[in-house]
Design an enzyme around this catalytic site. Structure first.
Site, PDB file in Angstrom:
ATOM      1  N   PRO A 149      -3.243 -11.268  10.858  1.00  0.00           N
ATOM      2  CA  PRO A 149      -3.733 -11.122  12.344  1.00  0.00           C
ATOM      3  C   PRO A 149      -3.709  -9.534  12.443  1.00  0.00           C
ATOM      4  CG  PRO A 149      -1.305 -11.478  12.011  1.00  0.00           C
ATOM      5  CD  PRO A 149      -2.060 -11.830  10.721  1.00  0.00           C
ATOM      6  N   LYS A 176       7.910 -18.021  -9.511  1.00  0.00           N
ATOM      7  CA  LYS A 176       7.237 -17.184 -10.121  1.00  0.00           C
ATOM      8  C   LYS A 176       6.210 -17.805 -10.946  1.00  0.00           C
ATOM      9  CE  LYS A 176       7.887 -13.364 -13.440  1.00  0.00           C
ATOM     10  NZ  LYS A 176       8.576 -12.772 -14.526  1.00  0.00           N
ATOM     11  N   ILE A 226      -2.703  -6.614  14.681  1.00  0.00           N
ATOM     12  CA  ILE A 226      -1.709  -6.247  15.617  1.00  0.00           C
ATOM     13  C   ILE A 226      -2.185  -5.266  16.831  1.00  0.00           C
ATOM     14  CG2 ILE A 226       0.715  -5.369  16.029  1.00  0.00           C
ATOM     15  CD1 ILE A 226       1.147  -5.922  12.930  1.00  0.00           C
ATOM     16  N   ASN A 250       1.002  -1.148   0.050  1.00  0.00           N
ATOM     17  CA  ASN A 250       0.010   0.101   0.030  1.00  0.00           C
ATOM     18  C   ASN A 250       0.845   1.561   0.057  1.00  0.00           C
ATOM     19  OD1 ASN A 250       0.492   1.032   2.933  1.00  0.00           O
ATOM     20  ND2 ASN A 250      -0.404  -1.176   3.097  1.00  0.00           N
ATOM     21  N   LYS A 309     -14.064   2.259  15.241  1.00  0.00           N
ATOM     22  CA  LYS A 309     -12.945   1.618  15.289  1.00  0.00           C
ATOM     23  C   LYS A 309     -12.317   1.487  16.701  1.00  0.00           C
ATOM     24  CE  LYS A 309     -11.082   1.356  11.531  1.00  0.00           C
ATOM     25  NZ  LYS A 309     -10.694   1.789  10.233  1.00  0.00           N
TER      26      LYS A 309
HETATM   27  N1  CTP Z   1      -3.929  -2.612  12.383  1.00  0.00           N
HETATM   28  C1  CTP Z   1      -3.036  -3.422  12.900  1.00  0.00           C
HETATM   29  N2  CTP Z   1      -3.014  -4.712  12.088  1.00  0.00           N
HETATM   30  C2  CTP Z   1      -3.815  -5.186  11.012  1.00  0.00           C
HETATM   31  C3  CTP Z   1      -4.722  -3.806  10.606  1.00  0.00           C
HETATM   32  C4  CTP Z   1      -4.823  -2.811  11.165  1.00  0.00           C
HETATM   33  O1  CTP Z   1      -2.473  -3.370  13.599  1.00  0.00           O
HETATM   34  N3  CTP Z   1      -3.748  -6.306  10.679  1.00  0.00           N
HETATM   35  C5  CTP Z   1      -3.979  -1.151  13.028  1.00  0.00           C
HETATM   36  C6  CTP Z   1      -3.260   0.039  12.097  1.00  0.00           C
HETATM   37  O2  CTP Z   1      -1.786  -0.257  12.503  1.00  0.00           O
HETATM   38  C7  CTP Z   1      -4.162   0.936  12.668  1.00  0.00           C
HETATM   39  C8  CTP Z   1      -5.343   0.456  12.766  1.00  0.00           C
HETATM   40  O3  CTP Z   1      -5.412  -0.955  12.937  1.00  0.00           O
HETATM   41  O4  CTP Z   1      -3.528   1.539  13.854  1.00  0.00           O
HETATM   42  C9  CTP Z   1      -5.976   0.579  11.393  1.00  0.00           C
HETATM   43  O5  CTP Z   1      -7.097  -0.341  11.262  1.00  0.00           O
HETATM   44  P1  CTP Z   1      -7.981  -1.146  10.329  1.00  0.00           P
HETATM   45  O6  CTP Z   1      -9.017  -1.813  10.788  1.00  0.00           O
HETATM   46  O7  CTP Z   1      -7.070  -1.404   9.261  1.00  0.00           O
HETATM   47  O8  CTP Z   1      -8.571   0.161   9.684  1.00  0.00           O
HETATM   48  P2  CTP Z   1      -8.146   1.127   8.254  1.00  0.00           P
HETATM   49  O9  CTP Z   1      -7.016   0.733   7.820  1.00  0.00           O
HETATM   50  O10 CTP Z   1      -8.396   2.477   8.867  1.00  0.00           O
HETATM   51  O11 CTP Z   1      -9.390   0.471   7.281  1.00  0.00           O
HETATM   52  P3  CTP Z   1     -10.792  -0.241   7.458  1.00  0.00           P
HETATM   53  O12 CTP Z   1     -11.734   0.773   7.351  1.00  0.00           O
HETATM   54  O13 CTP Z   1     -10.463  -1.102   6.452  1.00  0.00           O
HETATM   55  O14 CTP Z   1     -10.994  -0.959   8.650  1.00  0.00           O
END
Ligand code: CTP
Length: 408
Positions: free
Chosen positions: A313, A295, A315, A217, A347
């Site tokens: 996962p 590949k 985090i 990304n 969230k």
């Molecule tokens: N995060 C994480 N591990 C993941 C996914 C996200 O630690 N596998 C953390 C990111 O570092 C950030 C937060 O969770 O602090 C963002 O949550 P996420 O659910 O990924 O939200 P967005 O990226 O904002 O998007 P979405 O709307 O898809 O939930």
């Protein structure tokens, strides 16, 4: 950060181990002396194959120790005393061998004994052949040392004395001096976050598809890296777990480099316990279920391959889960394109973290990968709207708020 902090009168114990880059230690001493730093040097047996103790002695204007069992040195200043009297221990160059000894806790010569006996912070500037640097043994040793709070500067990438190219060159003396300045300015003894351990994730993750392709990304890591630097500037010991970024390591911060979400989670768990966790990384939500070992080739006439994704996962949610290892303050980020406040509040509850820093990443906002950020700080107490600020300033304000919250 801390560029102007004076080093005059600070005491550094410099440990020089073996390697072609040892000659740069002399320039490092010269630059430190020019800033008024008191330098005591210790050189290993291998280091002496590359530069002489006499040169170090002339430049430091202090006796140079080489021997663990020197009666003379013991009568002047005990070895343990040598590592306790310093404000900081700097190992430059740090060879693969000395890093391995540090990781294992060996003490079979003066340098390793001092490193084991010290109660001061340690900065290492690794220098070695690129294959030695990339060897899993060295990678594991560095990870272990970083998890114990050892700070790392470099190595740089470039052509090497051994006709190879890659990471492994000793950081240049000005970069080592900058790291020293930052560590001393943010020393454990000072700053509102002194004695605290902060864990920060930053950057994107790369999720492999096959040996040459990956899912990624646009995260640059700028905001996460700035937060790590800002926390260190307030005295915290900072472990930064970073996905692949094109940024230099923030000075005075222990950096663990990872690629995938699974590696990022493992590095975070290994870094615990922490008082503060800030998940600023843009972790890929999914990874490819079956990574092929070869590949993926285009077959004439065949349909394009389809990828099956499985969730990674989380985090932030893992670190936020109640339990004895939960950091006291866990902060996440929310990147949203619509309904910023509502999505961020939801969230925060879903992930179980204490605060969410929410930003609008709609196309045209210029935030993702840009220099500035415009955020909402969402906590149980409510929602604060911050003005559009450079990412370093967002980081500084956030670090001050964290210090305030932990002090309360
Ligand atoms: N995060 C994480 N591990 C993941 C996914 C996200 O630690 N596998 C953390 C990111 O570092 C950030 C937060 O969770 O602090 C963002 O949550 P996420 O659910 O990924 O939200 P967005 O990226 O904002 O998007 P979405 O709307 O898809 O939930």
């Amino acid at each position: 950060m801390n560029e102007a902090a004076s080093l005059a009168g600070k005491k550094i114990l410099l440990i020089v181990s073996g390697g072609i880059a040892a000659y740069k230690a002399l320039e490092l001493v010269r630059q430190l002396r020019a800033e008024g730093v008191v330098v005591h040097a210790v050189i290993t047996r291998a280091g002496e194959k590359f530069i002489s103790a006499l040169s170090l002695q002339a430049l430091t204007e202090n006796p140079v120790s080489t021997d663990l069992f020197s009666l003379d040195a013991e009568s002047r200043m005990g070895h343990i005393e040598l590592s306790r009297a310093a404000d900081l221990l700097v190992v430059a160059p740090a060879s693969a061998d000395l890093l391995a000894k540090m990781a294992a806790g060996l003490a079979d010569d003066l340098a390793s004994t001092l490193l084991l006996a010290t109660d001061k912070r340690v900065l290492v500037a690794p220098a070695m052949n690129v294959r030695m640097w990339l060897h899993p043994a060295t990678v594991a040793n560095l990870a272990l040392l970083a998890s114990r709070g050892v700070a790392v500067v470099g190595p740089d990438e470039g052509p090497m004395a051994c006709n190879e190219y890659g990471p492994g060159r000793l950081a240049e003396p000005p970069a080592i001096v900058a790291a020293i300045r930052s560590m001393l300015a943010s020393g454990l003894a000072s700053g509102p976050l002194a004695g605290r351990h902060a864990l920060v994730t930053s950057g994107p993750t790369h999720e492999p598809i096959d040996p040459v392709r990956y899912i990624a990304n646009r995260s640059s890591g700028r905001q996460g890296h700035a937060i790590a630097a800002a926390l260190a500037a307030l005295g915290a010991r900072v472990t930064l777990v970073s996905g692949p970024v094109a940024l230099p390591d923030p000075p005075g911060v222990s950096v663990r480099r990872v690629e995938t979400a699974a590696e990022m989670l493992a590095a975070c768990l290994a870094a615990l316990p922490a008082d503060i966790a800030i998940c600023a990384a843009a972790v890929a939500d999914w990874r490819v279920a079956d990574i092929t070992g070869h590949k993926i080739k285009k077959e004439p006439g065949a349909a394009p391959p389809s990828l099956t994704l499985v969730p990674n996962p989380d985090i932030l949610a893992t670190l936020s889960a109640p339990g004895p290892a939960r950091p006291r303050l866990v902060i996440g980020f929310a990147a949203e394109t619509d309904d910023l406040k509502e999505n961020a509040e939801a969230k925060r509850r879903r992930k179980g973290c204490d605060w969410i820093v929410a930003n609008d990443v709609a196309a045209g906002s210029g935030i993702m990968g840009g220099e500035e950020n415009e955020v909402l700080l969402v906590s149980e107490a409510g929602v604060e709207t911050w003005p559009r600020l450079p990412k370093a300033e967002v980081a500084r304000r956030l670090a001050l708020r964290i210090a305030e919250a932990l002090g309360a």
